[in-house]
Design a protein around this motif. Structure first.
Motif, PDB file in Angstrom:
ATOM      1  N   MET A   1      26.533 -16.124  24.390  1.00  0.00           N
ATOM      2  CA  MET A   1      26.634 -16.160  22.938  1.00  0.00           C
ATOM      3  C   MET A   1      26.710 -17.610  22.488  1.00  0.00           C
ATOM      4  SD  MET A   1      29.343 -14.156  20.478  1.00  0.00           S
ATOM      5  CE  MET A   1      28.574 -12.590  20.868  1.00  0.00           C
ATOM      6  N   ALA A   2      26.143 -17.893  21.307  1.00  0.00           N
ATOM      7  CA  ALA A   2      26.135 -19.255  20.773  1.00  0.00           C
ATOM      8  C   ALA A   2      27.555 -19.748  20.530  1.00  0.00           C
ATOM      9  CB  ALA A   2      25.324 -19.297  19.479  1.00  0.00           C
ATOM     10  N   ASN A   3      27.687 -21.075  20.464  1.00  0.00           N
ATOM     11  CA  ASN A   3      28.994 -21.677  20.220  1.00  0.00           C
ATOM     12  C   ASN A   3      29.323 -21.798  18.738  1.00  0.00           C
ATOM     13  OD1 ASN A   3      29.548 -22.089  22.979  1.00  0.00           O
ATOM     14  ND2 ASN A   3      28.316 -23.964  22.979  1.00  0.00           N
ATOM     15  N   THR A   4      28.328 -21.552  17.891  1.00  0.00           N
ATOM     16  CA  THR A   4      28.553 -21.645  16.451  1.00  0.00           C
ATOM     17  C   THR A   4      28.138 -20.356  15.763  1.00  0.00           C
ATOM     18  OG1 THR A   4      26.355 -22.586  16.045  1.00  0.00           O
ATOM     19  CG2 THR A   4      28.173 -24.138  16.451  1.00  0.00           C
ATOM     20  N   MET A   5      28.623 -20.198  14.553  1.00  0.00           N
ATOM     21  CA  MET A   5      28.288 -19.058  13.706  1.00  0.00           C
ATOM     22  C   MET A   5      28.169 -19.555  12.273  1.00  0.00           C
ATOM     23  SD  MET A   5      31.994 -17.183  13.248  1.00  0.00           S
ATOM     24  CE  MET A   5      33.406 -18.125  12.629  1.00  0.00           C
ATOM     25  N   ARG A   6      27.710 -18.686  11.387  1.00  0.00           N
ATOM     26  CA  ARG A   6      27.690 -19.002   9.968  1.00  0.00           C
ATOM     27  C   ARG A   6      29.028 -18.575   9.363  1.00  0.00           C
ATOM     28  NH1 ARG A   6      24.590 -22.662   8.156  1.00  0.00           N
ATOM     29  NH2 ARG A   6      24.021 -21.641   6.190  1.00  0.00           N
ATOM     30  N   ALA A   7      29.598 -19.451   8.558  1.00  0.00           N
ATOM     31  CA  ALA A   7      30.883 -19.156   7.929  1.00  0.00           C
ATOM     32  C   ALA A   7      30.921 -19.815   6.558  1.00  0.00           C
ATOM     33  CB  ALA A   7      32.038 -19.666   8.788  1.00  0.00           C
ATOM     34  N   ALA A   8      31.647 -19.194   5.640  1.00  0.00           N
ATOM     35  CA  ALA A   8      31.795 -19.737   4.288  1.00  0.00           C
ATOM     36  C   ALA A   8      33.147 -20.429   4.176  1.00  0.00           C
ATOM     37  CB  ALA A   8      31.683 -18.625   3.258  1.00  0.00           C
TER      38      ALA A   8
END
Length: 348
Positions: A1-8
């Motif tokens: 799984m990627a180390n980053t995600m989208r977040a607000a």
């Protein structure tokens, strides 16, 4: 799984931007959840209006999603389960302190650090904070479990009984869930006040027998009229914010030896003359979040109410936005002239 995600994240100026952010911390015993839908709570609006520093982790506590990863152990859950998430209490509790030992996780003495909430693609919480949705519930229902559980807890903690007359001050989302909960718990009559037309319409849908306006004294006068001058057995204050009128309205509408439940978070100092409620022996009960009462978690009761289909709480969700559109979503939630009641952030 990627180390980053989208977040607000709020940059500290009441402006949310959706950006790449680190994945939430997988603390010891954590489950990983793919967020599917998150409600914007009134407390999110209050905190945003007063925040003056940029966020490090995303907020959002009215959350539902799908389990991606579970820690070892028997949790009565499995990867792929659709769950409502107690992000505030049992999702972070130690389960070993004096409060956790009797199911009052809101008061845990050893919370794990907040790893971020539902305004993001992923979040982590303990498995005991995850509650499976019924098969007939969709993501909208799942994201409404938390605000329903707030009112469920308040009325259960206050000892509401079948046959009670219940009054609800305010018909924003918590007021509406209080109406639905009181109706589900067998109230003989529910009387509510509403400030906006969309709230009044939904209050009737939730089961309010009578809906009044929100001018001071309006609800109290109607309650007394309908109870031969006695008052309501249980009154819920659900408004809070930067005003104190609703608190006094709730006290005034409560009968002698009745119970007032304070759910709204009033954010300003308040002068209260307690002599009259003392003479009338009114119980004034503060209620916050949820926990276990009589061996059953408030989330479980809330899920049953929402699954029954008898209380169309989902009709409160009049606006839906994607995670990348969170800035206009907050603008809509702030501006009640848009007809907003509950605004949801939806992720596919």
């Amino acid at each position: 799984m990627a180390n980053t995600m989208r977040a607000a994240l709020d940059d500290g100026t009441r402006t949310y931007t959706t950006q790449d952010a680190p994945m939430p911390e997988m603390f010891d015993g954590a489950a990983l959840i793919r967020v599917r839908q998150t409600g914007i709570c009134g407390s999110d609006l209050h905190m945003t209006a007063r925040r003056n520093e940029a966020q490090d982790v995303p907020s959002g506590h009215e959350v539902t999603g799908e389990i991606v990863e579970l820690p070892a152990g028997n949790h009565n859950l499995q990867v792929g389960d659709r769950v409502a998430i107690d992000t505030v209490c049992s999702g972070r509790a130690c389960f070993d302190c004096r409060y956790c030992n009797y199911g009052q996780y809101r008061h845990c003495l050893n919370f794990v650090e907040d790893s971020g909430g539902g305004f993001a693609e992923y979040m982590t919480r303990r498995p005991l904070g995850l509650f499976k949705l019924e098969d007939d519930m969709d993501w909208t229902d799942g994201a409404l479990v938390e605000p329903m559980a707030v009112s469920v807890h308040g009325l259960r903690y206050a000892g509401m009984k079948p046959g009670d007359v219940v009054a609800v001050v305010g018909s924003a989302p918590i007021g509406l869930s209080s109406i639905a909960s009181a109706h589900a718990f067998g109230a003989s009559k529910v009387i509510a006040s509403a400030k906006y037309p969309q709230q009044a319409e939904l209050a009737a849908k939730m089961g309010a027998d009578v809906v009044t306006g929100a001018e001071p004294g309006e609800l109290t006068d109607r309650v007394r009229e309908l109870t031969d001058g006695v008052g309501a057995d249980v009154v819920v204050e659900s408004v809070g914010g930067h005003q104190t009128v609703s608190f006094h309205e709730a006290m005034n509408a409560t009968r002698n030896q009745g119970t007032m439940v304070y759910l709204g978070g009033i954010k300003v100092p308040m002068e209260v003359d307690l002599f009259d409620p003392m003479l009338r022996e009114i119980k004034i009960i503060s209620s916050n979040c949820y926990g276990i009462i009589d061996g059953i978690h408030d989330y479980e009761v809330a899920i049953r109410i929402l699954s029954s289909g008898n209380h169309p709480y989902r009709d409160t969700v009049k606006h839906r936005y994607g995670l990348e559109e969170i800035a206009p979503a907050f603008d809509t939630a702030f501006d009640k002239t848009t007809g907003a009641v509950k605004v949801h952030i939806v992720q596919n």
